[in-house]
Write a protein that holds these residues in place. Sequence first.
Motif, PDB file in Angstrom:
ATOM      1  N   ASP A 182       0.817  -1.160   0.131  1.00 56.80           N
ATOM      2  CA  ASP A 182       0.022   0.156   0.047  1.00 56.80           C
ATOM      3  C   ASP A 182       0.884   1.306  -0.003  1.00 56.80           C
ATOM      4  O   ASP A 182       0.530   2.330  -0.553  1.00 56.80           O
ATOM      5  CB  ASP A 182      -0.877   0.075   1.393  1.00 56.80           C
ATOM      6  N   SER A 183       2.057   1.332   0.640  1.00 60.12           N
ATOM      7  CA  SER A 183       2.813   2.422   0.875  1.00 60.12           C
ATOM      8  C   SER A 183       4.016   2.440  -0.400  1.00 60.12           C
ATOM      9  O   SER A 183       4.683   3.774  -0.273  1.00 60.12           O
ATOM     10  CB  SER A 183       3.517   2.542   2.144  1.00 60.12           C
ATOM     11  N   HIS A 184       3.991   1.644  -1.274  1.00 59.67           N
ATOM     12  CA  HIS A 184       4.785   1.817  -2.536  1.00 59.67           C
ATOM     13  C   HIS A 184       4.489   1.717  -3.884  1.00 59.67           C
ATOM     14  O   HIS A 184       3.388   0.837  -3.955  1.00 59.67           O
ATOM     15  CB  HIS A 184       6.032   0.519  -2.317  1.00 59.67           C
ATOM     16  N   PRO A 185       4.740   2.612  -4.630  1.00 58.62           N
ATOM     17  CA  PRO A 185       3.951   2.399  -5.883  1.00 58.62           C
ATOM     18  C   PRO A 185       4.149   1.272  -6.828  1.00 58.62           C
ATOM     19  O   PRO A 185       5.258   0.761  -6.622  1.00 58.62           O
ATOM     20  CB  PRO A 185       4.850   3.611  -6.654  1.00 58.62           C
ATOM     21  N   ALA A 186       3.445   0.749  -7.368  1.00 61.10           N
ATOM     22  CA  ALA A 186       3.220  -0.367  -8.189  1.00 61.10           C
ATOM     23  C   ALA A 186       4.442  -0.453  -9.184  1.00 61.10           C
ATOM     24  O   ALA A 186       5.094  -1.378  -9.436  1.00 61.10           O
ATOM     25  CB  ALA A 186       1.855  -0.944  -8.751  1.00 61.10           C
ATOM     26  N   GLY A 187       4.613   0.529  -9.986  1.00 60.25           N
ATOM     27  CA  GLY A 187       5.457   0.914 -10.995  1.00 60.25           C
ATOM     28  C   GLY A 187       6.799   0.798 -10.413  1.00 60.25           C
ATOM     29  O   GLY A 187       7.797  -0.186 -11.009  1.00 60.25           O
ATOM     30  N   ASP A 188       7.092   1.052  -9.273  1.00 57.53           N
ATOM     31  CA  ASP A 188       8.530   0.682  -8.692  1.00 57.53           C
ATOM     32  C   ASP A 188       8.758  -0.676  -8.252  1.00 57.53           C
ATOM     33  O   ASP A 188       9.876  -1.107  -8.271  1.00 57.53           O
ATOM     34  CB  ASP A 188       8.731   1.761  -7.244  1.00 57.53           C
ATOM     35  N   LEU A 189       7.771  -1.148  -7.857  1.00 61.12           N
ATOM     36  CA  LEU A 189       7.940  -2.844  -7.638  1.00 61.12           C
ATOM     37  C   LEU A 189       7.993  -3.428  -8.771  1.00 61.12           C
ATOM     38  O   LEU A 189       8.953  -4.496  -8.755  1.00 61.12           O
ATOM     39  CB  LEU A 189       6.560  -3.335  -6.693  1.00 61.12           C
ATOM     40  N   ILE A 190       7.158  -3.072  -9.756  1.00 66.79           N
ATOM     41  CA  ILE A 190       7.492  -3.559 -11.054  1.00 66.79           C
ATOM     42  C   ILE A 190       8.949  -3.496 -11.721  1.00 66.79           C
ATOM     43  O   ILE A 190       9.687  -4.393 -12.188  1.00 66.79           O
ATOM     44  CB  ILE A 190       6.403  -3.159 -12.132  1.00 66.79           C
ATOM     45  N   SER A 191       9.418  -2.182 -11.564  1.00 68.16           N
ATOM     46  CA  SER A 191      10.749  -1.910 -11.823  1.00 68.16           C
ATOM     47  C   SER A 191      11.736  -2.808 -11.284  1.00 68.16           C
ATOM     48  O   SER A 191      12.806  -3.239 -11.839  1.00 68.16           O
ATOM     49  CB  SER A 191      11.107  -0.727 -11.846  1.00 68.16           C
ATOM     50  N   ARG A 192      11.433  -2.885  -9.921  1.00 70.90           N
ATOM     51  CA  ARG A 192      12.558  -3.729  -9.027  1.00 70.90           C
ATOM     52  C   ARG A 192      12.682  -5.295  -9.622  1.00 70.90           C
ATOM     53  O   ARG A 192      13.707  -5.985  -9.943  1.00 70.90           O
ATOM     54  CB  ARG A 192      12.336  -3.901  -7.808  1.00 70.90           C
ATOM     55  N   ILE A 193      11.342  -5.996  -9.845  1.00 72.01           N
ATOM     56  CA  ILE A 193      11.419  -7.263 -10.229  1.00 72.01           C
ATOM     57  C   ILE A 193      11.813  -7.464 -11.740  1.00 72.01           C
ATOM     58  O   ILE A 193      12.389  -8.758 -11.842  1.00 72.01           O
ATOM     59  CB  ILE A 193       9.946  -7.725 -10.052  1.00 72.01           C
ATOM     60  N   ILE A 194      11.437  -6.616 -12.584  1.00 75.61           N
ATOM     61  CA  ILE A 194      11.728  -6.831 -14.169  1.00 75.61           C
ATOM     62  C   ILE A 194      12.859  -6.136 -14.335  1.00 75.61           C
ATOM     63  O   ILE A 194      13.969  -6.613 -14.953  1.00 75.61           O
ATOM     64  CB  ILE A 194      10.700  -6.209 -14.834  1.00 75.61           C
ATOM     65  N   THR A 195      12.719  -4.719 -14.420  1.00 79.07           N
ATOM     66  CA  THR A 195      14.007  -4.009 -14.884  1.00 79.07           C
ATOM     67  C   THR A 195      15.311  -4.405 -14.374  1.00 79.07           C
ATOM     68  O   THR A 195      16.433  -4.463 -14.802  1.00 79.07           O
ATOM     69  CB  THR A 195      13.807  -2.319 -15.054  1.00 79.07           C
ATOM     70  N   ASP A 196      15.213  -3.972 -12.914  1.00 77.45           N
ATOM     71  CA  ASP A 196      16.479  -4.026 -12.105  1.00 77.45           C
ATOM     72  C   ASP A 196      17.172  -5.508 -12.317  1.00 77.45           C
ATOM     73  O   ASP A 196      18.497  -5.508 -12.359  1.00 77.45           O
ATOM     74  CB  ASP A 196      16.282  -3.735 -10.728  1.00 77.45           C
ATOM     75  N   VAL A 199      16.886  -4.699  -5.657  1.00 73.89           N
ATOM     76  CA  VAL A 199      16.260  -6.006  -5.707  1.00 73.89           C
ATOM     77  C   VAL A 199      16.470  -6.386  -4.124  1.00 73.89           C
ATOM     78  O   VAL A 199      15.474  -6.887  -3.750  1.00 73.89           O
ATOM     79  CB  VAL A 199      16.857  -6.929  -6.732  1.00 73.89           C
ATOM     80  N   PHE A 200      17.587  -6.503  -3.773  1.00 70.85           N
ATOM     81  CA  PHE A 200      18.020  -7.026  -2.470  1.00 70.85           C
ATOM     82  C   PHE A 200      17.217  -6.256  -1.224  1.00 70.85           C
ATOM     83  O   PHE A 200      17.182  -6.784  -0.105  1.00 70.85           O
ATOM     84  CB  PHE A 200      19.476  -6.984  -2.256  1.00 70.85           C
ATOM     85  N   ARG A 201      17.358  -4.936  -1.486  1.00 75.99           N
ATOM     86  CA  ARG A 201      16.611  -4.202  -0.405  1.00 75.99           C
ATOM     87  C   ARG A 201      15.192  -4.628  -0.443  1.00 75.99           C
ATOM     88  O   ARG A 201      14.373  -4.675   0.769  1.00 75.99           O
ATOM     89  CB  ARG A 201      16.485  -2.676  -0.813  1.00 75.99           C
ATOM     90  N   PHE A 202      14.383  -5.068  -1.700  1.00 75.59           N
ATOM     91  CA  PHE A 202      13.154  -5.454  -1.606  1.00 75.59           C
ATOM     92  C   PHE A 202      13.026  -6.769  -1.042  1.00 75.59           C
ATOM     93  O   PHE A 202      12.275  -6.945  -0.044  1.00 75.59           O
ATOM     94  CB  PHE A 202      12.827  -5.536  -2.973  1.00 75.59           C
ATOM     95  N   LEU A 203      14.114  -7.799  -1.367  1.00 78.88           N
ATOM     96  CA  LEU A 203      13.926  -9.027  -0.808  1.00 78.88           C
ATOM     97  C   LEU A 203      14.261  -8.764   0.856  1.00 78.88           C
ATOM     98  O   LEU A 203      13.722 -10.002   1.603  1.00 78.88           O
ATOM     99  CB  LEU A 203      15.103  -9.880  -1.218  1.00 78.88           C
ATOM    100  N   ASP A 204      14.813  -7.802   1.280  1.00 83.26           N
ATOM    101  CA  ASP A 204      15.257  -7.830   2.757  1.00 83.26           C
ATOM    102  C   ASP A 204      14.096  -7.261   3.469  1.00 83.26           C
ATOM    103  O   ASP A 204      13.971  -7.060   4.820  1.00 83.26           O
ATOM    104  CB  ASP A 204      16.339  -6.844   3.071  1.00 83.26           C
ATOM    105  N   GLU A 205      12.839  -6.965   2.863  1.00 89.29           N
ATOM    106  CA  GLU A 205      11.817  -6.092   3.587  1.00 89.29           C
ATOM    107  C   GLU A 205      11.165  -7.189   4.454  1.00 89.29           C
ATOM    108  O   GLU A 205      10.931  -8.476   3.915  1.00 89.29           O
ATOM    109  CB  GLU A 205      10.755  -5.839   2.616  1.00 89.29           C
ATOM    110  N   GLU A 206      10.677  -6.956   5.711  1.00 90.85           N
ATOM    111  CA  GLU A 206      10.336  -8.124   6.588  1.00 90.85           C
ATOM    112  C   GLU A 206       9.047  -8.526   5.762  1.00 90.85           C
ATOM    113  O   GLU A 206       7.871  -8.043   5.572  1.00 90.85           O
ATOM    114  CB  GLU A 206       9.918  -7.474   7.907  1.00 90.85           C
ATOM    115  N   PRO A 207       9.057  -9.880   5.668  1.00 92.92           N
ATOM    116  CA  PRO A 207       7.714 -10.291   5.309  1.00 92.92           C
ATOM    117  C   PRO A 207       6.608 -10.477   6.437  1.00 92.92           C
ATOM    118  O   PRO A 207       6.948 -10.141   7.455  1.00 92.92           O
ATOM    119  CB  PRO A 207       7.821 -11.894   5.192  1.00 92.92           C
ATOM    120  N   GLU A 208       5.469 -10.695   6.128  1.00 95.02           N
ATOM    121  CA  GLU A 208       4.356 -10.513   6.912  1.00 95.02           C
ATOM    122  C   GLU A 208       4.426 -11.705   8.277  1.00 95.02           C
ATOM    123  O   GLU A 208       5.261 -12.793   7.985  1.00 95.02           O
ATOM    124  CB  GLU A 208       2.728 -10.743   6.505  1.00 95.02           C
TER     125      GLU A 208
END
Length: 583
Positions: free
Chosen positions: A117-131, A318-327
């Motif tokens: 909810d607090s991160h733009p969808a485009g930024d998440l897409i960019s991390r998973i695809i483009t980065d 990408v690693f910063r995203f993977l380091d985000e605490e899961p639920e």
Amino acid sequence: MRGKKGNKEVLKRILLCIRPYTSLVVLSLGLAVITVGLTLYVPILTGNAVDYIAGKGSVDFGMLGKLIVLIIAAITVTAAAQWLMNHVNNMITYRIVQDLRVQAFHHLHRVPAAYVDSHPAGDLISRIITDVEQFSDGLLMGFTQLFTGVLTIAGTIVFMLTIHPLITLVVVVLSPLSFGIAGFISKNTFQMFKKQSETRGELTSLTDEMLGNLKVVEAFGYQEKAQERFEEINERLAGYSLRATFFSSLTNPATRIMYSIIYAGVTLAGCFTVIAGGLTVGRLTSFLSYTNQYTKPFNEITGVITEFQNSLASAARVFRFLDEEPETEDSPDAEELTEIQGKVELEDVAFSYRPDQRFMEHLNLSAQPGQRIAIVGPTGCGKTTLINLLMRFYDVTDGNIYVDGHEIRDITRKSLRSNFGMVLQETWLKNTTIRENIAYGKPDAADEEIIRAAKEAHAHNFIMKLPQQYDTVLGEDGGSLSQGQKQLLCIARVMLDLPPMLILDEATSSIDTMTEIRIQNAFGKMMNGRTSFIVAHRLSTIREADVILVMKDGKIIEKGTHKELLKQNGFYAELYQSQFAPS
């Protein structure tokens, strides 16, 4: 992950990603050794051939023929080994990238709803695809050129030392200058590539936002402001990209100047040595060939370093995203919720989106099996938040929620959510056939079940008018279907596999009045015997509810049936009269 320490951490993570493919890496190294060894052996053969031609006596055609055969064989084996090495490197790179994408996509389903909810969808897409794609480019260059480059440098030094140690010293002494230049450039490029990667994500996010809401943008005449925002971000991206490219493009010409100086120095020293009788012409030919091969990898390695800076910046995101605490994981002794009656209780529930600001508190509710609980109130009062808490998209800050006497944090999320059927105001449909969209929650459903669900949702008639009927492939988010038609398909999806509890969040908001009457009848059948939570702005849709909760500022301020609340002449009565009082 910042600075040198951050780079080291990213490199460690990359090595961990490579570890499962150690055997392939060893194979690649072995092939690199063969490639480099044979490549460096060819100049020796060439030098010997030159000496057999340029000798004082007659040309030795016999030995010359044997050397030519050896040269051709060495070149052929080198080419085969290099092709196989490149194939292995591609396998390593794309398997690592595949693993990383799978991890990122899997993690996307594990991070809390609050993060999404607090991160733009485009930024998440960019991390998973483009980065990840940028990371793969740098990794492939590293495997393809770094191994062979380092081995070539080491091998040529050994071979040059066997030919003439003193001239070799000239080459080795001048080489650190190239490293110094490359090091200076790489420090500047990393920061620019990092900013470039972040700004690219920002631009992707804006583009995704505009495309997803294009009709709203045009309806409100927001095109010019959207264009201004796009141009501002795009200009920043162009600036970072230009500076990153500028610094990285300095590498090649700067190092080439150094290589030219080294080559000229070796040629001059070699010629004097030949004149003095310390070298043959053939040996000088071999030495010059080694000098050229020695300097070439430096140029390739500096190019790899430059590209790797971009790769590191992308990998870090990408690693910063993977380091985000899961639920929070389900507790080890969490129960599977099966064969429930549908009793739901909220006991002094409190919730905060932000730690310093309490949004909801002292929420108490007891919903008996089969009851219809309507939730009404002004926008932002907490209706949807309450639904998110029931589904455990968010966990309560204080208090407890029970389903059939089980605290929902002691129940597996999957079993809890599978016992709720949801029809939301915002529709979501897959880019596939209508049949598969209706059967989303029950993929093995028979055609008869799907058609029955569509008829009960009053979607069958419009489906039969479509070109391929139930096999019509919908575009993204429902394609050309109206909002009401999309909502009917979402209702049919729930009707196909009815769970014991239902959540209807503004479920008829996009449907015309006539269809709404039919849908309400269908909902009546659907809710019969099921605990149902109905969020509605249209108060006409919830007059038959067993209990109506009136919410305001995160609190339940009134509770009762429709008639009881009208008699109280409080906030609910005010809301009702505002909708139905004669104008």
